[in-house]
Design an enzyme around this catalytic site. Structure first.
Site, PDB file in Angstrom:
ATOM      1  N   GLU A   1       6.131  19.606  -5.769  1.00  0.00           N
ATOM      2  CA  GLU A   1       4.745  19.336  -5.381  1.00  0.00           C
ATOM      3  C   GLU A   1       3.909  20.593  -5.601  1.00  0.00           C
ATOM      4  O   GLU A   1       4.265  21.683  -5.150  1.00  0.00           O
ATOM      5  CB  GLU A   1       4.609  18.920  -3.906  1.00  0.00           C
ATOM      6  CG  GLU A   1       4.991  17.483  -3.629  1.00  0.00           C
ATOM      7  CD  GLU A   1       4.587  17.033  -2.228  1.00  0.00           C
ATOM      8  OE1 GLU A   1       3.611  17.600  -1.679  1.00  0.00           O
ATOM      9  OE2 GLU A   1       5.240  16.132  -1.693  1.00  0.00           O
TER      10      GLU A   1
ATOM     11  N   GLU B   1       9.865  17.864   2.619  1.00  0.00           N
ATOM     12  CA  GLU B   1       9.185  18.807   3.512  1.00  0.00           C
ATOM     13  C   GLU B   1       9.664  18.818   4.974  1.00  0.00           C
ATOM     14  O   GLU B   1       8.896  18.504   5.893  1.00  0.00           O
ATOM     15  CB  GLU B   1       7.674  18.559   3.472  1.00  0.00           C
ATOM     16  CG  GLU B   1       7.069  18.864   2.117  1.00  0.00           C
ATOM     17  CD  GLU B   1       5.547  18.803   2.103  1.00  0.00           C
ATOM     18  OE1 GLU B   1       4.945  18.326   3.085  1.00  0.00           O
ATOM     19  OE2 GLU B   1       4.955  19.238   1.098  1.00  0.00           O
TER      20      GLU B   1
END
Length: 392
Positions: free
Chosen positions: A290, A178
């Site tokens: 995710e 991320e």
């Protein structure tokens, strides 16, 4: 109208026949634990006590997922600051004790259980201060920050790690968790340095490359000030001589795409439409590493819709649900505004002693979408390998 419905049905069946999920499983989150500081004190929890402050996997839980749930993929998080202590700086010099703990987890998953493992530096494209992740630490490659690790150092790190695992066909290199709040051109530069170093080290396995803006699928084709160009525009320039790189996507289903709220109200299929079209147009593949949701019946449909969407679109080759891991206890990785519902870890319990998310979300919602045939042999690849059913 009847003819139109018939054509639509045939088209959907053809799409499903073409689609292949080669890898399916869970994110193992606990290796990044133990470094939080309420006062943002740099160095808190570093290196930390293995088995007390953090851990990578519980081997018995991995056994359950592979032997009973028939999954073949685990994403194992770790902190760069533990692998490459601050005294060393980011690069090719490792804390060998910490590396051995990590390698033991990876080898158990891949060699003992025969599954695949994503190596996940859970650092948000930052290094030197995980005390209040995801917001603290210097952005890797930011030349305006004298404390920042360089893009070259990031490449050195990946060259060393990949070299150590180059003979393990079941490893997958997840370049970074991320990236956010940085220019996307820098995400590309860091990704490219890592890819170059991995291939130079002789490692030919699958690489997962993230975009900017938390690598969110819903925003992958968008750009705005501080996030320019778009992740899709930038990553078209990423070069891999092995042509074995997929796009790493995260996609949560709550109001702000963070995965931190109990309620699900974002349609995964609708929000992924643009990035899926981009993948198709450019003959690229992706994994969603995710996603998740709460144990309320209201979320079940949203999670199922997302999993079905991946199954129906051949651009997606795999997924890992967020999150299992030995250190969650009664805490819920799905939603910080909830009561404590436990995690996807087998045996997980909510704070009131009721079943955790493994029972209420994994078994009741996600398990049905684990393909009967997954890749169990061969090098990790965007094209998959030998598809077979995991025996009892």
């Amino acid at each position: 109208m009847a003819l139109l419905k018939g054509i639509t049905a045939v088209a959907l069946l053809a799409a499903r026949a073409a689609a292949t999920i080669y890898y399916a499983g869970v994110a193992e989150s606990s290796g990044e634990f133990g470094a939080w500081s309420a006062t943002s004190t740099v160095g808190t929890g570093l290196p930390g006590r293995f088995g007390v402050d953090y851990a990578f996997i519980e081997k018995s839980a991995v056994d359950v997922f592979v032997d009973q749930n028939k999954v073949n993929l685990f994403r194992v998080a770790f902190l760069l600051e533990r692998m490459c202590p601050l005294d060393y700086g980011l690069g090719a010099k490792f804390n060998e004790t910490h590396y051995d703990y990590f390698a033991d987890a990876v080898n158990y998953i891949t060699k003992t259980k025969g599954a695949y493992c994503i190596l996940d530096p859970h650092n948000y494209m930052r290094y030197n201060d995980p005390s209040q992740q995801p917001m603290t630490g210097s952005v890797i490659g930011n030349t305006a920050d004298l404390k920042a690790a360089t893009t070259a150092q990031f490449g050195e790190f990946w060259g060393e790690l990949a070299g150590r695992f180059k003979d393990n066909e079941k490893v997958i290199f997840g370049l970074m968790n991320e990236p956010h709040d940085m220019e996307t051109s820098l995400v590309l530069a860091n990704n490219q340095a890592a890819v170059d170093a991995i291939r130079k080290a002789g490692a030919n396995q699958l690489i997962l490359a993230p975009g900017n803006s938390w690598t969110g699928g819903h925003s992958f084709t968008q750009s705005w000030e501080g996030y320019s160009p778009s992740s899709s525009e930038a990553l078209l320039n990423l070069k891999d001589p092995m042509s074995n790189t997929a796009i790493d996507i995260h996609e949560y289903l709550d109001v702000d795409y963070s995965g931190s709220h109990t309620a699900c109200n974002q349609s995964g299929p609708a929000n992924l439409a643009a990035v899926t079209a981009w993948l198709k147009e450019n003959s690229l593949k992706a994994m969603i590493t995710e996603f998740g949701g709460s144990n309320g019946t209201q979320c079940a449909g949203y999670i199922s819709d997302l999993l079905q969407y991946m199954d129906d679109n051949e651009e997606y080759i795999g997924w890992t649900a967020w999150a299992a891991g030995p250190f969650w206890g009664p805490n819920s990785p799905c939603c910080t505004d909830s009561k404590q519902w436990g995690s996807l870890e087998p045996g997980s319990k909510a704070s009131d002693g009721s079943p955790g998310l493994y029972d209420t979300v994994w078994l009741k919602v996600m398990q049905a979408f684990v393909p009967k045939s997954l890749q169990w042999e061969g090098i990790s690849s965007v094209k998959g390998g030998v598809l077979s059913a995991k025996g009892s």
